[in-house]
Design a protein around this motif. Structure first.
Motif, PDB file in Angstrom:
ATOM      1  N   ALA A  48       0.855  -1.182   0.000  1.00 55.81           N
ATOM      2  CA  ALA A  48       0.000   0.000   0.000  1.00 55.81           C
ATOM      3  C   ALA A  48       0.887   1.227   0.000  1.00 55.81           C
ATOM      4  O   ALA A  48       1.750   1.384   0.875  1.00 55.81           O
ATOM      5  CB  ALA A  48      -0.905   0.010   1.228  1.00 55.81           C
ATOM      6  N   VAL A  49       0.734   2.104  -0.991  1.00 54.16           N
ATOM      7  CA  VAL A  49       1.527   3.329  -1.092  1.00 54.16           C
ATOM      8  C   VAL A  49       0.638   4.498  -0.688  1.00 54.16           C
ATOM      9  O   VAL A  49      -0.381   4.769  -1.334  1.00 54.16           O
ATOM     10  CB  VAL A  49       2.062   3.527  -2.520  1.00 54.16           C
ATOM     11  CG1 VAL A  49       2.955   4.761  -2.574  1.00 54.16           C
ATOM     12  CG2 VAL A  49       2.831   2.295  -2.982  1.00 54.16           C
ATOM     13  N   LEU A  50       1.029   5.203   0.385  1.00 57.49           N
ATOM     14  CA  LEU A  50       0.266   6.337   0.896  1.00 57.49           C
ATOM     15  C   LEU A  50       0.986   7.615   0.499  1.00 57.49           C
ATOM     16  O   LEU A  50       2.118   7.867   0.953  1.00 57.49           O
ATOM     17  CB  LEU A  50       0.135   6.252   2.419  1.00 57.49           C
ATOM     18  CG  LEU A  50      -0.394   4.924   2.993  1.00 57.49           C
ATOM     19  CD1 LEU A  50      -0.557   5.029   4.511  1.00 57.49           C
ATOM     20  CD2 LEU A  50      -1.708   4.525   2.339  1.00 57.49           C
ATOM     21  N   CYS A  51       0.362   8.432  -0.346  1.00 56.22           N
ATOM     22  CA  CYS A  51       1.026   9.599  -0.930  1.00 56.22           C
ATOM     23  C   CYS A  51       0.379  10.900  -0.474  1.00 56.22           C
ATOM     24  O   CYS A  51      -0.846  11.055  -0.549  1.00 56.22           O
ATOM     25  CB  CYS A  51       0.967   9.542  -2.455  1.00 56.22           C
ATOM     26  SG  CYS A  51       1.708   8.070  -3.172  1.00 56.22           S
ATOM     27  N   GLY A  52       1.210  11.849  -0.034  1.00 58.51           N
ATOM     28  CA  GLY A  52       0.752  13.183   0.299  1.00 58.51           C
ATOM     29  C   GLY A  52       0.718  14.073  -0.936  1.00 58.51           C
ATOM     30  O   GLY A  52       0.895  13.620  -2.073  1.00 58.51           O
ATOM     31  N   LYS A  53       0.539  15.385  -0.715  1.00 57.89           N
ATOM     32  CA  LYS A  53       0.384  16.335  -1.815  1.00 57.89           C
ATOM     33  C   LYS A  53       1.711  16.806  -2.405  1.00 57.89           C
ATOM     34  O   LYS A  53       1.762  17.229  -3.561  1.00 57.89           O
ATOM     35  CB  LYS A  53      -0.397  17.561  -1.340  1.00 57.89           C
ATOM     36  CG  LYS A  53      -1.830  17.283  -0.928  1.00 57.89           C
ATOM     37  CD  LYS A  53      -2.515  18.571  -0.498  1.00 57.89           C
ATOM     38  CE  LYS A  53      -3.951  18.327  -0.079  1.00 57.89           C
ATOM     39  NZ  LYS A  53      -4.635  19.586   0.327  1.00 57.89           N
ATOM     40  N   GLY A  57       5.095  12.872  -1.732  1.00 56.22           N
ATOM     41  CA  GLY A  57       4.018  12.116  -2.361  1.00 56.22           C
ATOM     42  C   GLY A  57       4.324  11.794  -3.811  1.00 56.22           C
ATOM     43  O   GLY A  57       3.999  10.704  -4.306  1.00 56.22           O
ATOM     44  N   GLY A  58       4.964  12.734  -4.514  1.00 57.98           N
ATOM     45  CA  GLY A  58       5.374  12.474  -5.893  1.00 57.98           C
ATOM     46  C   GLY A  58       6.354  11.322  -5.975  1.00 57.98           C
ATOM     47  O   GLY A  58       6.267  10.469  -6.884  1.00 57.98           O
ATOM     48  N   GLY A  81      -5.198  17.321  -4.954  1.00 60.48           N
ATOM     49  CA  GLY A  81      -4.610  18.650  -4.981  1.00 60.48           C
ATOM     50  C   GLY A  81      -3.114  18.682  -5.187  1.00 60.48           C
ATOM     51  O   GLY A  81      -2.460  19.669  -4.831  1.00 60.48           O
ATOM     52  N   GLN A  82      -2.537  17.622  -5.741  1.00 60.19           N
ATOM     53  CA  GLN A  82      -1.102  17.635  -6.009  1.00 60.19           C
ATOM     54  C   GLN A  82      -0.786  18.608  -7.141  1.00 60.19           C
ATOM     55  O   GLN A  82      -1.576  18.771  -8.073  1.00 60.19           O
ATOM     56  CB  GLN A  82      -0.632  16.223  -6.354  1.00 60.19           C
ATOM     57  CG  GLN A  82      -0.574  15.328  -5.127  1.00 60.19           C
ATOM     58  CD  GLN A  82      -0.626  13.855  -5.481  1.00 60.19           C
ATOM     59  OE1 GLN A  82      -1.242  13.496  -6.461  1.00 60.19           O
ATOM     60  NE2 GLN A  82      -0.002  13.036  -4.648  1.00 60.19           N
ATOM     61  N   GLU A  83       0.373  19.234  -7.018  1.00 63.17           N
ATOM     62  CA  GLU A  83       0.773  20.242  -7.997  1.00 63.17           C
ATOM     63  C   GLU A  83       2.181  19.965  -8.496  1.00 63.17           C
ATOM     64  O   GLU A  83       2.917  19.155  -7.925  1.00 63.17           O
ATOM     65  CB  GLU A  83       0.704  21.648  -7.373  1.00 63.17           C
ATOM     66  CG  GLU A  83      -0.688  22.064  -6.913  1.00 63.17           C
ATOM     67  CD  GLU A  83      -0.697  23.430  -6.253  1.00 63.17           C
ATOM     68  OE1 GLU A  83       0.400  23.964  -5.988  1.00 63.17           O
ATOM     69  OE2 GLU A  83      -1.798  23.959  -6.011  1.00 63.17           O
ATOM     70  N   GLY A  84       2.570  20.665  -9.570  1.00 59.33           N
ATOM     71  CA  GLY A  84       3.933  20.603 -10.073  1.00 59.33           C
ATOM     72  C   GLY A  84       4.335  19.204 -10.485  1.00 59.33           C
ATOM     73  O   GLY A  84       3.583  18.476 -11.142  1.00 59.33           O
ATOM     74  N   ASP A  85       5.566  18.799 -10.085  1.00 62.60           N
ATOM     75  CA  ASP A  85       6.090  17.496 -10.474  1.00 62.60           C
ATOM     76  C   ASP A  85       5.238  16.356  -9.940  1.00 62.60           C
ATOM     77  O   ASP A  85       5.089  15.320 -10.603  1.00 62.60           O
ATOM     78  CB  ASP A  85       7.527  17.341  -9.969  1.00 62.60           C
ATOM     79  CG  ASP A  85       8.496  18.263 -10.696  1.00 62.60           C
ATOM     80  OD1 ASP A  85       8.116  18.813 -11.742  1.00 62.60           O
ATOM     81  OD2 ASP A  85       9.623  18.444 -10.194  1.00 62.60           O
ATOM     82  N   ALA A  86       4.686  16.515  -8.742  1.00 59.73           N
ATOM     83  CA  ALA A  86       3.852  15.453  -8.182  1.00 59.73           C
ATOM     84  C   ALA A  86       2.613  15.220  -9.033  1.00 59.73           C
ATOM     85  O   ALA A  86       2.190  14.080  -9.268  1.00 59.73           O
ATOM     86  CB  ALA A  86       3.460  15.797  -6.743  1.00 59.73           C
ATOM     87  N   MET A  89       3.601  13.261 -12.085  1.00 62.62           N
ATOM     88  CA  MET A  89       3.802  11.849 -11.783  1.00 62.62           C
ATOM     89  C   MET A  89       2.478  11.131 -11.530  1.00 62.62           C
ATOM     90  O   MET A  89       2.347   9.929 -11.805  1.00 62.62           O
ATOM     91  CB  MET A  89       4.731  11.696 -10.585  1.00 62.62           C
ATOM     92  CG  MET A  89       6.148  12.160 -10.851  1.00 62.62           C
ATOM     93  SD  MET A  89       6.848  11.368 -12.341  1.00 62.62           S
ATOM     94  CE  MET A  89       8.523  12.009 -12.319  1.00 62.62           C
ATOM     95  N   ARG A  90       1.495  11.847 -11.022  1.00 63.20           N
ATOM     96  CA  ARG A  90       0.163  11.254 -10.840  1.00 63.20           C
ATOM     97  C   ARG A  90      -0.427  10.898 -12.213  1.00 63.20           C
ATOM     98  O   ARG A  90      -0.975   9.793 -12.403  1.00 63.20           O
ATOM     99  CB  ARG A  90      -0.738  12.239 -10.105  1.00 63.20           C
ATOM    100  CG  ARG A  90      -2.117  11.687  -9.768  1.00 63.20           C
ATOM    101  CD  ARG A  90      -2.990  12.745  -9.111  1.00 63.20           C
ATOM    102  NE  ARG A  90      -4.276  12.194  -8.704  1.00 63.20           N
ATOM    103  CZ  ARG A  90      -4.652  12.007  -7.448  1.00 63.20           C
ATOM    104  NH1 ARG A  90      -3.844  12.327  -6.455  1.00 63.20           N
ATOM    105  NH2 ARG A  90      -5.841  11.496  -7.178  1.00 63.20           N
ATOM    106  N   ALA A  91      -0.282  11.812 -13.157  1.00 61.44           N
ATOM    107  CA  ALA A  91      -0.790  11.550 -14.502  1.00 61.44           C
ATOM    108  C   ALA A  91      -0.039  10.396 -15.162  1.00 61.44           C
ATOM    109  O   ALA A  91      -0.643   9.552 -15.851  1.00 61.44           O
ATOM    110  CB  ALA A  91      -0.671  12.813 -15.354  1.00 61.44           C
TER     111      ALA A  91
END
Length: 492
Positions: A48-53, A57-58, A81-86, A89-91
């Motif tokens: 399980a990977v738990l990622c912050g903003k 998280g990225g 609500g992740q921004e920038g590089d994160a 990487m989400r996409a």
């Protein structure tokens, strides 16, 4: 090696980007290296990977992508609500067809290991609300946890209690200083491919390690004799503390001193090592101490109320000196500062508290700042602030407005918190001074070797004399280059 604060690491990232190294590449490398490390320890697990903003998280999103690409079962839970590089990487993760569930939906029952990518360095306060509850849930789950860079929540409470922490780019204070180090579990130091020029920052604390300490070892010539390898004078002792100067003498001998003389009050039953020269004195004065020859002096161990008198008498010898225990008084330190002698002072937090007029709890909580404050108060003297870990500082007298030199030791363990350990250390440093090392070199090497000896005997018992007896093997181990640093090496 250097110890990186959150701000220093951000600046290194910025320098890398300015040098042409894309931040997306750094993040991809960080996530991939973390995924490899997780699989080295927990292969075949449901992850399980738990990622912050933020960027942490990225890194987690990248790790999840690589884990899935390599065919391992992984479920991703990420904050919105992740921004920038994160966000990028989400996409990229979603492009691989991997679903991303809300963090709030994570439950521990369906997984066998957790990758903590919630928060990294730079938290400005304790976690609250949802994230506080999530961290507590992770800890209650009993599942093994791998943390990216730092366990989430450090340096505050509550925080994740990790079994493995993958430190990225460089070690941070939380990886070294207790009690935070206990939350990290096993520590792996891994590169993220950052250009060396980006990481280079001489103003950061040096991290003592075998690569930098080994070149400082004194070379003993084949025709060595006891008068040529360093003579040490130990000055101390009191009716209630007869063992302290003996332990300092033992530390000096085991560190290579050719001859050790122990000067102590005549009314004390001091029993120095059989090989030592005894110098019982009716009073502390320079004339009496000058009856013996020495290249370095260690003074104050167990001296009681005579500590100031003993230290001022030793000052007249005009030799490199280690000031410990009862010699650590402001009048003494100011006198040595004015004399300009190579001098090392070795306070524990209680003694540093008295010298700085600060609560000992504050000293223990902020040892880097306390060591720097002592260095500024006594410019030219080398400060060895003992603790977990020991911090060293020195402000060169010719540059009183500059930043003090700083170093943090990487050897030693909490079991070394026993009586007499500091006396042995004083003897070790004095022997290295007598062998011709500078005060800064002798203090750094002495602290490192003393801690290494403590690590060698920690499983069989940890009395001060046992650590002293282990010093020759520690020196041999360092000289052969087979010392294992407490962190595991990564893919550097």
């Amino acid at each position: 090696m250097r110890l990186y604060s959150a701000q220093a690491m951000r600046e290194a990232d910025q320098r890398a980007t300015a040098l042409g190294y894309p931040s997306l590449v750094l993040m991809d490398t960080a996530g991939r290296r973390t995924a490899k490390r997780l699989l080295q320890h927990y292969v075949g697990r449901k992850i399980a990977v738990l990622c912050g903003k933020g960027n942490n998280g990225g890194d987690g999103l990248v790790a999840a992508r690589w884990l899935a690409y390599w065919g391992h079962p992984v479920a991703v839970y990420a904050a919105e609500g992740q921004e920038g590089d994160a966000a990028t990487m989400r996409a990229a993760l979603q492009a691989h067809g991997l679903a991303i569930a809300p963090l709030s939906s994570w439950e521990p029952e369906n997984h066998t290991v957790v990758l903590d990518a919630l928060f990294g360095t730079g938290l400005r306060g304790p976690l609250e609300g949802f994230y506080k509850a999530l961290v507590e849930k992770v800890n209650r789950s009993g599942l093994p946890v791998v943390a990216i860079d730092l366990p989430s929540g450090l340096p505050y409470q509550p925080h994740i209690r990790a079994d493995l922490t993958v430190a990225l780019g460089g070690l941070k204070p939380e990886h070294l200083f207790y009690p935070h180090r206990s939350a990290c579990g096993r520590i792996v130091l891994d590169s993220i491919g950052m250009p060396p020029r980006a990481l280079d920052n001489p103003e950061l604390p040096e991290l003592l390690c075998q690569a930098s300490m080994r070149p400082l070892l004194p070379i003993r010539p084949g025709n060595a004799h006891k008068g040529a390898v360093g003579r040490v004078l130990v000055v101390g002792g009191h009716r209630s503390y007869t063992g302290a100067p003996s332990l300092a003498a033992l530390g000096a001998y085991r560190s290579g001193a050719g001859l050790v003389t122990v000067a102590y009050p005549a009314d004390c039953q001091v029993n120095p090592p059989l090989e030592a020269v005894r110098l019982p004195l009716l009073e502390w004065n320079t004339t009496h101490l000058q009856t013996t020859r020495a290249e370095a002096v260690a003074v104050g161990m167990g001296a009681g109320e005579g500590g100031m008198e003993a230290a001022l008498a030793a000052l007249g010898l005009q030799k490199p000196t280690v000031l410990d225990a009862d010699a650590l008084q402001d009048k003494v330190l100011q006198a040595y500062r004015k004399a300009g002698l190579p001098t090392v002072l070795t306070p524990h937090p209680g003694e540093a508290s008295r010298l700085l007029g600060l609560p000992s709890e504050q000293i223990a909580h902020s040892p880097l700042e306390a060591a720097q404050a002592l260095a500024r108060r006594y410019p030219g003297l080398v400060v060895v602030l003992k603790g977990g870990p020991t911090v060293l500082a020195c402000l060169p007298p010719q540059t009183p407005t500059s930043q003090p030199l700083l170093a943090v030791n990487s050897t030693g363990n909490p079991s070394m918190a026993t009586g007499g350990m500091g006396d042995v250390l004083a003897g070790v440093i004095a022997a290295l001074l007598a062998a011709g090392l500078s005060a800064w070199e002798a203090a750094r090497l002495g602290v490192y070797v003393h801690g290494l000896a403590g690590d060698r005997v920690s499983r069989t018992g940890l009395l001060a004399h046992e650590v002293a007896e282990a010093i020759p093997e520690a020196l041999k181990q360092l000289g052969s280059g087979v010392v294992r640093d407490f962190w595991e090496p990564g893919f550097y």
